[in-house]
Scaffold this motif. Structure first.
Motif, PDB file in Angstrom:
ATOM      1  N   GLN A  65      51.824  36.237  45.624  1.00  0.00           N
ATOM      2  CA  GLN A  65      50.561  35.975  44.924  1.00  0.00           C
ATOM      3  C   GLN A  65      50.344  34.485  44.702  1.00  0.00           C
ATOM      4  O   GLN A  65      49.224  33.987  44.810  1.00  0.00           O
ATOM      5  N   PHE A  69      47.244  32.692  46.431  1.00  0.00           N
ATOM      6  CA  PHE A  69      46.300  32.093  45.488  1.00  0.00           C
ATOM      7  C   PHE A  69      46.071  30.626  45.814  1.00  0.00           C
ATOM      8  O   PHE A  69      44.981  30.102  45.611  1.00  0.00           O
ATOM      9  N   VAL A  72      43.599  30.743  48.747  1.00  0.00           N
ATOM     10  CA  VAL A  72      42.253  31.129  48.337  1.00  0.00           C
ATOM     11  C   VAL A  72      41.588  30.032  47.521  1.00  0.00           C
ATOM     12  O   VAL A  72      40.464  29.612  47.814  1.00  0.00           O
ATOM     13  N   SER A 113      46.508  29.217  36.843  1.00  0.00           N
ATOM     14  CA  SER A 113      46.689  30.493  37.537  1.00  0.00           C
ATOM     15  C   SER A 113      48.159  30.785  37.797  1.00  0.00           C
ATOM     16  O   SER A 113      48.628  31.898  37.544  1.00  0.00           O
ATOM     17  N   VAL A 116      49.821  31.801  34.589  1.00  0.00           N
ATOM     18  CA  VAL A 116      49.490  33.165  34.161  1.00  0.00           C
ATOM     19  C   VAL A 116      50.182  34.198  35.049  1.00  0.00           C
ATOM     20  O   VAL A 116      50.707  35.205  34.561  1.00  0.00           O
ATOM     21  N   THR A 120      52.857  36.918  33.613  1.00  0.00           N
ATOM     22  CA  THR A 120      52.711  38.359  33.779  1.00  0.00           C
ATOM     23  C   THR A 120      53.918  38.938  34.506  1.00  0.00           C
ATOM     24  O   THR A 120      54.440  39.991  34.136  1.00  0.00           O
TER      25      THR A 120
ATOM     26  N   ASN B  54      45.220  42.673  33.745  1.00  0.00           N
ATOM     27  CA  ASN B  54      45.723  41.308  33.703  1.00  0.00           C
ATOM     28  C   ASN B  54      44.933  40.433  34.684  1.00  0.00           C
ATOM     29  O   ASN B  54      44.085  40.913  35.442  1.00  0.00           O
ATOM     30  N   PHE B  55      45.245  39.155  34.658  1.00  0.00           N
ATOM     31  CA  PHE B  55      44.523  38.164  35.449  1.00  0.00           C
ATOM     32  C   PHE B  55      44.505  38.501  36.940  1.00  0.00           C
ATOM     33  O   PHE B  55      43.454  38.476  37.593  1.00  0.00           O
ATOM     34  N   PHE B  63      37.647  39.409  44.278  1.00  0.00           N
ATOM     35  CA  PHE B  63      37.655  39.049  45.693  1.00  0.00           C
ATOM     36  C   PHE B  63      37.351  40.232  46.600  1.00  0.00           C
ATOM     37  O   PHE B  63      36.982  40.037  47.757  1.00  0.00           O
TER      38      PHE B  63
END
Ligand code: HEM
Lengths: 124, 144
Positions: A65, A69, A72, A113, A116, A120, B54-55, B63
């Protein structure tokens, strides 16, 4: 069709442009990264089953991720800079300044980002 | 030249061939994707994402607003997320992104493949990829 431009593969790979080269190559890596990810993801979801599940499992991983990310967000923010400057060509004279603004937007947004995502994933 | 070619207005460039029309399409599709993604993001917040997701889940939905992207969240019901309206938004985003992305891959390939035969082959592949990705994507969106 642009079929007649004459550059060999090795010349192409060795090309280093002047200012803006970093954003250019990161934009390319981001676009390529998303292209590969989205293609595999659609294929995996379409065939489903164990193979699809295994491929799509990779995408739940926080390390992946963080990578996707980056692709993106960099591609989207840099793409917006390219779009604005190209649609209003007079602004191209301020390309260097625009790239600085772009970093000032990208670094905090991407930093938050990543924070976070890690929170998580690791903090539960 | 009095005017630097780099800052020549869009009209002054003469968008005549396929490649230069796609140059403009790439930029306009970028704006369209921004609009669709922001729309999905706002939609998720309006539908109550703040309490149940969550985020990463919210971004995944933004998206690509397909219901499979919110199935592993704490939402009590996904009814509002699986409407034909969201399927249409998802389809629009899929088609625009596929066209933008596949054409982008052709641009990259052109920088490294110089022979005419090679470039024609890349174009053939790109048409196959465009059609199959659009088909599979639409299939997933409308059957999930
Ligand atoms: C908000 C979303 C997006 C924005 C704002 C955006 C913007 C742009 C822009 C402006 C370009 C042209 C760059 C140039 O000509 O120098 C571009 C190229 C490209 N885009 Fe995107 N894009 C977005 C999403 C995507 C997605 C989802 C994909 C993948 C499926 C993608 C793949 C590519 C590729 C492969 C290129 C070619 C890169 C190159 O020539 O080096 N983009 N994008």
């Amino acid at each position: 069709m642009g079929l007649k431009r004459d550059v060999s593969l090795s010349t192409g790979l060795r090309y280093r442009g002047p200012a803006g080269y970093l954003t250019f190559i990161l934009h390319r890596i981001g676009g390529l990264g998303m292209g590969i990810f989205i293609t595999l993801h659609i294929l995996a979801s379409f065939v489903g089953g164990r193979f699809g599940g295994a491929i799509n499992g990779i995408y739940e991983n926080w390390a992946f991720q963080i990578f996707i990310f980056f692709c993106v967000m960099f591609h989207a923010i840099n793409g917006l800079r390219i779009t604005i400057l190209d649609l209003f060509p007079k602004l191209l004279d301020y390309q260097t300044e625009a790239i600085w603004i772009e970093w000032a937007v990208f670094i905090p947004l991407y930093g938050i980002s990543v924070f976070v995502i890690l929170q998580t994933a690791l903090g539960g | 030249m009095t005017k630097k070619s780099r800052t020549l207005s869009i009209k002054g460039r003469g968008l005549t061939n396929f490649e230069s029309i796609m140059w403009l399409f790439t930029r306009l599709s970028a704006l369209a994707m921004y609009a669709l993604i922001l729309f999905g993001l706002i939609g998720a917040l309006v539908m109550g994402a703040r309490n149940n997701m969550n985020f990463a889940d919210v971004m995944r939905w933004a998206f690509m607003p397909n219901v499979t992207h919110v199935q592993s969240t704490d939402l009590e019901s996904t009814d509002a997320w699986v409407t034909p309206f969201w399927k249409l938004i998802a389809s629009a985003l899929l088609l625009v992104a596929t066209a933008h992305g596949v054409h982008g891959l052709v641009v990259i390939a052109d920088d490294y493949i110089a022979s005419e035969g090679g470039r024609k082959f890349v174009r053939l592949l790109s048409i196959i990829m465009m059609a199959s990705m659009s088909f599979m994507g639409l299939w997933i969106i409308w059957t999930s």
